[in-house]
Structures are given as C-alpha cells and as structure tokens.
Write a protein that holds these residues in place. Structure first.
Motif, short mmCIF file in Angstrom:
data_model
loop_
_atom_site.label_atom_id
_atom_site.label_comp_id
_atom_site.label_asym_id
_atom_site.label_seq_id
_atom_site.Cartn_x
_atom_site.Cartn_y
_atom_site.Cartn_z
N LEU A 189 0.90 -1.31 0.07
CA LEU A 189 -0.04 -0.09 -0.19
C LEU A 189 0.87 1.34 0.03
CD1 LEU A 189 -2.97 -1.08 2.32
CD2 LEU A 189 -2.97 -0.65 -0.18
N LEU A 190 1.84 1.28 0.67
CA LEU A 190 2.68 2.62 0.91
C LEU A 190 3.38 2.66 -0.46
CD1 LEU A 190 4.51 1.95 4.31
CD2 LEU A 190 2.74 3.76 3.67
N SER A 191 3.85 1.53 -1.19
CA SER A 191 4.44 1.84 -2.65
C SER A 191 3.43 2.42 -3.61
CB SER A 191 4.91 0.35 -3.15
OG SER A 191 3.72 -0.37 -3.66
N TYR A 192 2.11 2.07 -3.46
CA TYR A 192 1.13 2.74 -4.27
C TYR A 192 0.99 4.24 -3.92
CZ TYR A 192 -0.56 -2.11 -5.26
OH TYR A 192 -0.35 -3.47 -5.79
N VAL A 193 1.00 4.66 -2.48
CA VAL A 193 0.89 6.14 -2.02
C VAL A 193 2.01 6.71 -2.69
CG1 VAL A 193 1.00 7.44 -0.20
CG2 VAL A 193 -0.41 5.56 -0.10
N ARG A 194 3.27 6.27 -2.50
CA ARG A 194 4.38 6.90 -3.19
C ARG A 194 4.36 7.17 -4.72
NH1 ARG A 194 7.16 3.61 0.97
NH2 ARG A 194 7.56 2.05 -0.79
N ALA A 195 3.71 6.23 -5.43
CA ALA A 195 3.53 6.15 -6.93
C ALA A 195 2.45 7.03 -7.16
CB ALA A 195 3.43 4.74 -7.32
N GLY A 196 1.40 7.55 -6.00
CA GLY A 196 0.33 8.32 -6.66
C GLY A 196 -0.53 7.35 -7.34
N THR A 197 -0.68 6.18 -6.87
CA THR A 197 -1.66 5.34 -7.74
C THR A 197 -3.15 5.68 -7.26
OG1 THR A 197 -0.05 3.60 -7.80
CG2 THR A 197 -2.55 3.04 -8.03
N PRO A 198 -4.11 5.99 -8.19
CA PRO A 198 -5.44 6.20 -7.72
C PRO A 198 -6.02 4.85 -7.23
CG PRO A 198 -5.18 6.71 -10.07
CD PRO A 198 -3.85 6.08 -9.49
N MET A 199 -6.72 4.98 -5.89
CA MET A 199 -7.13 3.98 -5.05
C MET A 199 -8.53 3.88 -4.87
SD MET A 199 -4.38 1.97 -4.60
CE MET A 199 -5.08 0.84 -3.26
N TYR A 200 -9.33 3.02 -5.03
CA TYR A 200 -10.61 2.55 -4.73
C TYR A 200 -10.71 1.40 -4.18
CZ TYR A 200 -15.72 3.29 -5.52
OH TYR A 200 -17.03 3.28 -5.42
N LEU A 201 -10.01 1.20 -2.94
CA LEU A 201 -9.90 0.00 -2.33
C LEU A 201 -10.78 -0.62 -1.59
CD1 LEU A 201 -7.36 -1.99 -1.70
CD2 LEU A 201 -6.77 -0.76 0.55
N VAL A 202 -11.27 -1.87 -2.25
CA VAL A 202 -12.48 -2.27 -1.51
C VAL A 202 -12.04 -3.73 -0.55
CG1 VAL A 202 -14.58 -3.85 -2.55
CG2 VAL A 202 -13.54 -2.21 -3.96
N ILE A 203 -12.67 -3.33 0.57
CA ILE A 203 -12.48 -4.30 1.57
C ILE A 203 -13.85 -4.69 2.10
CG2 ILE A 203 -11.48 -4.65 4.07
CD1 ILE A 203 -9.59 -2.48 3.59
N PHE A 204 -13.92 -6.26 2.42
CA PHE A 204 -14.97 -6.81 3.19
C PHE A 204 -14.68 -7.10 4.59
CE2 PHE A 204 -15.74 -7.65 -1.48
CZ PHE A 204 -16.87 -6.68 -1.62
N PRO A 205 -14.83 -6.33 5.54
CA PRO A 205 -14.24 -6.66 6.88
C PRO A 205 -14.79 -7.97 7.68
CG PRO A 205 -14.87 -4.42 6.77
CD PRO A 205 -15.48 -5.14 5.49
#
Length: 365
Positions: free
Chosen positions: A156-172
């Motif tokens: 996740l941190l690598s995506y943040v550093r790369a500026g990757t657009p995120m629509y992260l789907v989680i089913f808790p």
C-alpha cells in the motif's frame, strides 16, 4: 416437452455472459502483457494509467452483463459522491456479486479503472486473473494469525508513493454471510459476545486487521471511507425468512430484480487512527448496517420492508458506458479465433498464461 425445453433455456441464461467473459480472458491478458512489455522502460505512472484504462474496458464489459443483460434495477440511498476520490470501500459481504457492486458504484464516479481489492489468499490461484489482480494493485491476505501485516503495508505504501489512484475494496467480515450456515453465524456472534461487543443479526462480526493497516498506510492519501450496505431483493422465502444471496450464476440468470445500495461517505478525519478505537468504530458502523438490514428484511410495516430508510434514486447506467467495451473485446477475441494462428495463440495464452501465473504467485508466496 415444450414447457420442459422453455424451462431448460430459462435456466441457461447465464451461459452467454459466462462464455463471453471467460472467452475474452486470453484476449485481455494478451493486451495487458503486450503493454507490460512495451512500458518496461517507461516511468511507472505511464504503465499504471494504461493498465487502469484496460481494466476499465474489461470491467465495463462485465457491467454490460450484470446490469444491462440482467435488467437489474440499481437503487441508491444516502450520499453517493459524484466525483472520483481515493477511498477505502467497506461493505457487508454476502455474495460473489458483491465484487460487482463495487464496480457498479465506481463506474458512476468514473473511477472503474481504479478499483482494487483486498482478496482472500486462495483467489491468487485463479487462472490468468490470479496473477493479474495482484499486478493491478490487488492485495491477497490470509486470515487471523497468518495475516501478513508487513507485506500489505509495504504494498500500500508503494502505491501511495507512486500516486496510484485507489478505490480499495475491503469486506471486513472476511467471509460471506449466509443465513443457512448457522455454525458460522453462531461462531461470529460468540466472538462478539466474548469481546464485549453487541451481537449482530444480519452481518458477521467485522475483523479489524486489514481495515486498520489500509487506513494507517494510506491516511495521508485518502479522501474518505465509503461505508456501503447492500441488500439483494428477492432473498426472503415464503415464511419471511432471509435466505442465501444470489450467486453470480443465479444473478446472471436474472433471479435478482433489484439491488439496494446504501452509501455513507465518511471523511477521513472522522475515522479513529488507533487500532482499538478503530475496532470499536468499525463495529459501530456494522451495527448501523445491521439496523438498515433489519429494517429491510424484518420491518413489521410492509410498506417499509424491502427498502432502506430514506429516499432512493433509481440509477440507470448508459449503454455508452458498457457496450463499446463489449464490442471491442468480443471483436478482438473473434478475430483471434477466426485464424489458425490466432487460435493457437489463444490456446497457448490460456495454457502458458495460467502456468506462468501459478509460478509467479508461488514465487511471491
């Protein structure tokens, strides 16, 4: 005899969409693989932008079948943002169609290519797509003690550093709610009671690990959390008891007339950061879901049953959002299959793509 034939044809309505969706998989993987090679020497943001666009094309074709082909009505409640955002999407989990519901909302924000999933580890063995989902930004996780927080956080941190657009789907909940699996429900409710948490009826007790790691890793990058509650109409038996939600096959056979989706947008500043506080907050959000679903399934007032409180909007998706993708991918697949060389390439992609994908996820594991 004629009636039997009609009933048989009625039950086979999922064959066409299944054939198209699975049949176009090698075409999609070939297109993605070609771009992966071509972009090897380019900055990562160029690869990501085109990969998101390719993913949007495929998922738009998926939505053609799950919305237009089935004719399902989409009813939206609450505060559905119009513009795309970087978000964590938290939803109740009851069907394999839940993955499509995330797409249904994302396409209405022009964010379909940005959808990325937190997935059960076993799904990495899906032919072709098991490897691709990880490449697109999906994260495979194991349950309980086997959960690898360091690996998820690093990705996740690598995506943040790369500026990757995120629509992260989680089913808790971690597993699907099925009212017929009484042992699973009892275990979930016993866990809540043991932890001193309110017992829930129409959802399972949510687990905090993946949600906390996701929020903690991306909090500087996020705009909001979407708290989504989904109910499939037609999932009550003749005695008024809730039954199992439709599977993908049943859904494609047009056995679900309406999907009711309640969206609560929560600004990131309103989400507690410390894990124990977030755990309580997440359970409170699921208590709200439970109340919404109790109103939907169990309301003594027939006029309030089969709907969430408040006004709903019947949201129709334009064919322009889905039909071009269907035509492009179907046309490319047909073009491959019309020539001998194309057919060989098609078969080799299925075979070698699956084997290479299995090898890749094995090495990563």
């Amino acid at each position: 005899m004629l009636l039997s034939l009609v009933l048989h044809m009625y039950s086979m309505r999922c064959v066409l969409p299944a054939a198209v969706l699975l049949g176009s998989a090698p075409t999609y993987v070939l297109a993605w693989g070609a771009w992966r090679l071509l972009s090897a020497l380019l900055p990562a943001r160029f690869y990501q932008a085109v990969d998101d666009r390719l993913y949007c094309v495929y998922q738009s074709m998926v939505l053609f079948f799950f919305e237009h082909y089935t004719g399902v009505q989409i009813l939206l409640y609450g505060d559905m943002p119009k513009n795309k955002e970087n978000v964590i999407y938290l939803a109740n989990h009851q069907s394999t169609v839940d993955w499509i519901v995330a797409d249904i909302l994302a396409v209405r924000q022009n964010a379909l290519g940005h959808v990325r999933y937190v997935l059960k580890d076993g799904l990495k063995w899906l032919p072709l797509y098991g490897c691709y989902f990880s490449q697109h930004g999906g994260i495979y996780v194991k349950r309980s003690a086997k959960f690898n927080e360091k690996e998820m956080r690093g990705k996740l941190l690598s995506y943040v550093r790369a500026g990757t657009p995120m629509y992260l789907v989680i089913f808790p909940e971690g597993t699907r709610y099925n009212p017929e699996l009484t042992k699973v429900l009892a275990a979930s409710q016993a866990f809540a009671a043991q932890e001193g948490l309110p017992v829930l009826r129409h959802v399972l007790t949510p687990r905090i690990k993946a949600t906390h790691v996701a929020f903690d890793s991306m909090k500087s990058y996020l705009d909001a959390v979407y708290d989504v509650t989904v109910a499939f109409e037609g999932t009550v038996d003749e005695k008024g008891q809730r039954k199992e939600a439709p599977s993908m096959t049943e859904f494609l056979c047009k056995e679900c007339p309406k999907i009711h989706i309640h969206i609560a947008r929560i600004d990131k500043k309103d989400v507690p950061e410390e894990q124990l506080r977030m755990r309580r907050w997440l359970h409170e959000r699921f208590e709200i879901k439970d109340k919404l679903l109790i109103e939907f399934y169990d309301s003594p007032d027939p006029d309030r049953r089969n709907k969430f409180p408040g006004e709903s909007v019947h949201s129709r998706l334009s064919l322009q959002k889905t039909l071009p993708s269907l035509l492009v991918l179907s046309g490319l697949t047909a073009g491959l299959l019309l020539t001998e060389a194309g057919r060989k390439l098609y078969v080799k992609t299925w075979a070698f793509g699956t084997v290479l994908g299995f090898l890749w996820v094995s090495v990563r594991a």
